[in-house]
Each structure stands twice: as structure tokens, then as C-alpha cells.
Design an enzyme around this catalytic site. Structure first.
Site, PDB file in Angstrom:
ATOM      1  N   HIS A 154     -15.621   8.682   0.760  1.00 56.21           N
ATOM      2  CA  HIS A 154     -14.051   7.678   1.205  1.00 56.21           C
ATOM      3  C   HIS A 154     -14.273   6.261   1.290  1.00 56.21           C
ATOM      4  O   HIS A 154     -12.708   6.028   2.256  1.00 56.21           O
ATOM      5  CB  HIS A 154     -12.617   8.429   1.225  1.00 56.21           C
ATOM      6  CG  HIS A 154     -13.262   9.609   0.144  1.00 56.21           C
ATOM      7  ND1 HIS A 154     -11.631  10.182  -0.577  1.00 56.21           N
ATOM      8  CD2 HIS A 154     -13.369  11.011   0.591  1.00 56.21           C
ATOM      9  CE1 HIS A 154     -12.165  10.695  -1.503  1.00 56.21           C
ATOM     10  NE2 HIS A 154     -13.102  11.746  -0.167  1.00 56.21           N
ATOM     11  N   ASP A 155     -15.445   5.442   1.079  1.00 60.44           N
ATOM     12  CA  ASP A 155     -14.942   4.854   2.269  1.00 60.44           C
ATOM     13  C   ASP A 155     -14.561   3.179   1.334  1.00 60.44           C
ATOM     14  O   ASP A 155     -13.615   3.148   0.175  1.00 60.44           O
ATOM     15  CB  ASP A 155     -17.275   4.059   1.888  1.00 60.44           C
ATOM     16  CG  ASP A 155     -17.148   4.096   3.702  1.00 60.44           C
ATOM     17  OD1 ASP A 155     -16.647   3.725   4.713  1.00 60.44           O
ATOM     18  OD2 ASP A 155     -18.227   5.604   3.956  1.00 60.44           O
ATOM     19  N   CYS A 214       1.169  -1.269  -0.062  1.00 60.29           N
ATOM     20  CA  CYS A 214       0.079  -0.230  -0.089  1.00 60.29           C
ATOM     21  C   CYS A 214       1.121   1.242   0.042  1.00 60.29           C
ATOM     22  O   CYS A 214       0.218   2.323  -0.183  1.00 60.29           O
ATOM     23  CB  CYS A 214      -0.734   0.325   1.611  1.00 60.29           C
ATOM     24  SG  CYS A 214      -2.344  -1.168   1.304  1.00 60.29           S
ATOM     25  N   HIS A 262      -7.411 -12.101 -15.047  1.00 54.73           N
ATOM     26  CA  HIS A 262      -7.019 -11.047 -15.696  1.00 54.73           C
ATOM     27  C   HIS A 262      -5.251 -10.332 -15.750  1.00 54.73           C
ATOM     28  O   HIS A 262      -5.439  -9.902 -14.635  1.00 54.73           O
ATOM     29  CB  HIS A 262      -7.798  -8.854 -16.721  1.00 54.73           C
ATOM     30  CG  HIS A 262      -7.624  -8.635 -17.395  1.00 54.73           C
ATOM     31  ND1 HIS A 262      -7.831  -9.039 -18.892  1.00 54.73           N
ATOM     32  CD2 HIS A 262      -6.728  -7.620 -17.788  1.00 54.73           C
ATOM     33  CE1 HIS A 262      -7.368  -8.271 -20.297  1.00 54.73           C
ATOM     34  NE2 HIS A 262      -6.648  -7.546 -19.117  1.00 54.73           N
ATOM     35  N   ASP A 286     -10.569   0.110   7.471  1.00 54.17           N
ATOM     36  CA  ASP A 286      -9.576  -0.906   7.725  1.00 54.17           C
ATOM     37  C   ASP A 286      -8.395   0.285   7.591  1.00 54.17           C
ATOM     38  O   ASP A 286      -8.304   1.257   6.585  1.00 54.17           O
ATOM     39  CB  ASP A 286      -9.307  -2.273   7.012  1.00 54.17           C
ATOM     40  CG  ASP A 286      -9.502  -2.213   5.290  1.00 54.17           C
ATOM     41  OD1 ASP A 286      -9.692  -0.431   4.739  1.00 54.17           O
ATOM     42  OD2 ASP A 286      -9.541  -2.913   4.617  1.00 54.17           O
TER      43      ASP A 286
HETATM   44 CO    CO Z   1      -9.872   0.286   2.914  1.00 50.30          CO
END
Ligand code: CO
Ligand code: CO
Length: 345
Positions: A45-46, A14, A136, A223
Site C-alpha cells: 500500500h505504498d 482527498c 488527458h 505522506d
Molecule cells: Co501518498
């Protein structure tokens, strides 16, 4: 040929996300579709979008993929899949189906590495009860992997960034510091134990934590991933129109991450995250530099952060411990919005 995926990337997991500032710029140009059945979209912004099928059923849709966070292809597959599925858990949903998203430099790496990444993803998805039914692939360097995931949820039981209530306590289910540990690992400064612990936590599904959240009818949850604890907390505070007090001294940290900051193990993503959030944050004068940076450390496959009525906290923590999340802790509280969205202590 022994494959070391970390040789191929500057920043993996991330930490490779674009900065929250750039993302905000881009999203400005994207029109939001209007449909009464869209229950959650990017407006708050979920972690995932939610679409109502009927009064009993809504679909949760999400995707995440990123470059390697570790050397071993199989472990990378496991971590990427756990991270992708996590956004369904963070909404309170049950993940059901997924598609592989795979970019792989076929001329630069052996086909076994390709297969190992997919196998790691498959095994983690299976552990989550998710069936991978397609995908893909592209020829691309460096490799990237993740899933697009679909989950089920009852339309009345959705957990979002917008569901946080003043008076609640904030609970975090996994220690943070994966960005610092991975940066330190590149510099050869991290112990084997700390690296193993970071990898264990990144592979750990948020499934058991989400089960506890459901048991207590939690409504405000997310999260912790690329924008760090502070960045994701800010998204919650804004969406819920509240202020959050976060007590960094109560936040569980992985291994030596606090000391590693002294040695300069700070990934670039932390500075981008801090730069974006700074104007909305009130920093306590006695908050030290290390904790300030760790608050914005980009997490890969981090834990759940949710708000719960204070009188239930003791039972929730007990359940989280029983569910295999012994480091879960109350890391702050929610108050009426009082100017700054986040008070970092
Ligand atoms: Co998240
Ligand atoms: Co995500």
C-alpha cells in the site's frame, strides 16, 4: 463571472477518496504482475510503484486527482499538483515528468477557470522541477484535476511503508487538520487566518522535507493524505510488521481544528477511516474524542511521516526547521509488533 469551485462539490480533495474498506475489497480482485524489476507495488500500500531500469536507476510512478478543495481555480490547480507530486517525494524519489489529468464541465464553467486550474498545476510543477509534457481531458461534472507523475530514484535508496524499524522515532513534517478546516469553512465557522494557513500548507511541496529525509538515509516513509495520520500510520505498521505508538498530544494541529470538532466540523471521510482502522488500534482510555477524530482526518497534500533512529532526531528536526517546516515534531515511536498495530495516546 466569479467562479467558486467549492459550490460544485460535497467533499473535495482527498476527502473524496473511496473508503479504505472498499478499496481493499476491490484490490482483492486485481492480480499483481510478477516481474523481478518491480521493486514496490500495491502489496505494501505504498505511495507509488517503483520499477528498476538498471542497477543505478529506478522509475517511481504515481497518480492522484480529485474534486476542488478551494474556491479559486488557480489555487486548486496548485494544491492538486503539490498533492500528486508528493507521492514521489514520499518514496525518496526526484519527480521529473508529469501528465495532466483533467475533468471539466465545459458548459457550466468559463474557459478561463479551466485555464487557471491548469496554470496553477503548471506553476507548482515548475516549482518542483517537473515538466508537464501532455495530458488527458474529459467533459465531466464536478471538475477534477491532478497529475500522473514519473520520478527517478536509486534502486538502493527507496523509502517505503515497509522500512520502519523498532526503536525508531516517528517524525511528522506538517500540522494536520485540513479536512476539519475545510468542513468548517463550508459551515462558515472557520477564520480567514485558519483557512489561509490550511491552503498554504496544502500548496507547500514536500520537496524540502524529502531532502532532509534523503540526507539522513531514511528508509521508512509515507505522506499523510486521504486515510489520515492514523490510517497511513497503520499501513506503515502493517507493511513493516511493527507497532507504532502515536502521541496525539505531540501532533501539530492547524489553527482551531481541535475546537472545530466540538462544533461538528467532521468530514464523513474521518468516520470511514476510523471504521476501517479501529480493529487494529488500541486507544488510550484518556484520549479525548477530538484527538481521536483528528487522527483520522483526511489530509489533502499533507506532510511526510517517517521513522528515524532516535539519536539522529535532534539534528533532523533542526534541519526540517531550517528547511521551512518549523512545526515538524516527533509524534511517536516504533516498537516490536505487540498485538495491536497502533497505540493511539
Ligand atoms: Co501518498
Ligand atoms: Co497519493
Amino acid at each position: 463571472m466569479k467562479v467558486d469551485l467549492l459550490q460544485m462539490v460535497e467533499s473535495g480533495g482527498c476527502s473524496a477518496k473511496i473508503s479504505p474498506k472498499q478499496l481493499e475489497e476491490i484490490l482483492k480482485y486485481l492480480p499483481l504482475p510478477k516481474d523481478p524489476n518491480i521493486l514496490v507495488d500495491i502489496d505494501t500500500h505504498d505511495d507509488a510503484g517503483v520499477y528498476r531500469v538498471n542497477d543505478e536507476l529506478a522509475l517511481v510512478l504515481t497518480t492522484d486527482f480529485f474534486p476542488p478543495v478551494c474556491s479559486d481555480p488557480y489555487e486548486f490547480g496548485q494544491i492538486a499538483a503539490a498533492n500528486s507530486i508528493s507521492d514521489v517525494y514520499a518514496m525518496g524519489g526526484d519527480p521529473i515528468l508529469a501528465l495532466n489529468i483533467m475533468m471539466f464541465p465545459a458548459a457550466k464553467l468559463p474557459m478561463e477557470a479551466y485555464a487557471e486550474i491548469l496554470k496553477g498545476g503548471f506553476d507548482k510543477a515548475t516549482e518542483a522541477g517537473v515538466r508537464i509534457i501532455g495530458g488527458h481531458t474529459l467533459d465531466d461534472y464536478p471538475p477534477k484535476y491532478g497529475l500522473a507523475v514519473v520520478g527517478y530514484i536509486h534502486p538502493g535508496k527507496i523509502m517505503t511503508n515497509a522500512g520502519v524499524m523498532p526503536g525508531d522515532s516517528l517524525i511528522l513534517t506538517k500540522p494536520i487538520g485540513t479536512g476539519v478546516i475545510l468542513a468548517g469553512h463550508r459551515l462558515g465557522m472557520v477564520s480567514d487566518d485558519d483557512l489561509a494557513e490550511a491552503k498554504r500548507l496544502m500548496k507547500l511541496l514536500n520537496k524540502t522535507g524529502a531532502e532532509v529525509m534523503k540526507r539522513y538515509n531514511i528508509r521508512g516513509a509515507t505522506d499523510i493524505t486521504g486515510f489520515g495520520l492514523g490510517g497511513h500510520a497503520l499501513k506503515m505498521a502493517k507493511a513493516s510488521k511493527v507497532s507504532l505508538i502515536i502521541n496525539m498530544k505531540e501532533v501539530p494541529l492547524i489553527g482551531n481544528s481541535y475546537q472545530l470538532i466540538d462544533d461538528g466540523c467532521i468530514p464523513g471521510a474521518s468516520f470511514r477511516n476510523l471504521d476501517y482502522a479501529e480493529k487494529d488500534i488500541d486507544f488510550a482510555s484518556d484520549l479525548d474524542y477530538n484527538l481521536r477524530m483528528i487522527a483520522f482526518d483526511a489530509q489533502t497534500s499533507g506532510g511526510l511521516l517517517f521513522s528515524a533512529p532516535s539519536e539522529k532526531v535532534e539534528n533532523i528536526l533542526e534541519d526540517l526547521k531550517t528547511a521551512g517546516l518549523p512545526e515538524s515534531n516527533v509524534v511517536g515511536s516504533v516498537i516490536e509488533c505487540n498485538g495491536k498495530f497502533i497505540h493511539l495516546k
